[in-house]
Write a protein that holds these residues in place. Sequence first.
Motif: not given
Ligand SMILES: Cc1ncc(COP(=O)(O)O)c(C=O)c1O
Length: 391
Positions: A204, A207, A235
């Motif tokens: 995932d 960031y 995002s």
């Molecule tokens: C580690 C992590 N993965 C996924 C997400 C969710 O992201 P998205 O807005 O793409 O659903 C977040 C959101 O805070 C996150 O911190």
Amino acid sequence: MKIKVADRISEVQEYYFSRKLREIAQRRSEGEDIINLGIGSPDMAPAPEVIEELRRAAADPTHHGYQSYRGIPELRSAFADFYQRHFQIGVDPETEVLPLIGSKEGIMHISMAYLGAGDHVLVPNPGYPSYRAAARLAGANVIDYELNSDWLPDFEKLESEDLDKVKIMWVNYPHMPTGKNAPIGFFEKLVAFATRNNILLCHDNPYAFILNSNPSSLLSVPGSKETAIELMSLSKAFNMAGWRVGALVGNQDRINEVLRFKSNMDSGMFKPVQLAAVAALRSPLAWFDSLNDEYRARRVLAEDILKQLGCKLDGEQVGMFVWAKVGPVFSDGENLSDLVLDQSGVFIVPGMIFGSRGNDYVRISLCSPQPLLTESLRRIKHFMTATIAQS
Ligand SMILES: Cc1ncc(COP(=O)(O)O)c(C=O)c1O
């Protein structure tokens, strides 16, 4: 009428932030002036070209129908070009990209596509709570793996245990909440571990572009597409959290397997959103520079707040948060968070929501403008003076 919820719903609780935001809204409606340094929802606007593209595309009467389950070809190509340009990874836009309504939905889709009763899932502790919740909703068993003092998995310890039932391992570097970046050679070790143990590695990666001088993808490891898939999100890097755009990148078989679940659950995204996402993905490097200049200035203030609270932190963190260990003034992160909220009206996230390994930590988000962080700092200095005077 009384109606019993499905057993799977009793496996999970309402998302912590959903409850906490409701509580904050309630207190604000009662006149309390609360500063929320909790949630990682970027407060800045997307690039003007992105907004303009949305406006232009929304005015086209042919753009309002159902869209392809696989996303429009322009968006898949834009993700593939993005991977080439930023990570030097070749991705086939026809078969290896699946646009998603944010990566959170991807976590659920992946879990539903691969997990069922009896399957085990490795989830980082501390880590993003959705990995755990999605696995439980899919009926699988969650196996926490505690991150070591460097916030990395301990491969030896993991391999000393029975991994036969483990189907998926969730990983996330730059890591949320600790801000740990993947050290050199770490992705290679992960891929080798997953390959040896026949585990699908789910990376995932929302960031990569925030306060990180070396954005990277796990898929840059040669051969990784055999064993790994990656979630990418617009995002955080493009200030588009509310737009809900991300993608799953991986080999054709994985994409088709996840699509089998997803296509039964939702339909393609609104076409103007997809076209605007194309514009975002094509942003010049200067976009990330100006975003990061602002986050850098905010991080100085956030670190100051944490130091005032007596917390200890590692200055090497990347990403959109600052993570810090609670000092002796407070019993743990939850105690700090509760007291600071009650007595200074500043909400700081307790690390325990990311797993037991986060009990002694707190997290501050950089998604508040500098004046609010400065005001939080003022309140917290005042709070600490009073707290120390009492003790
Ligand atoms: C580690 C992590 N993965 C996924 C997400 C969710 O992201 P998205 O807005 O793409 O659903 C977040 C959101 O805070 C996150 O911190």
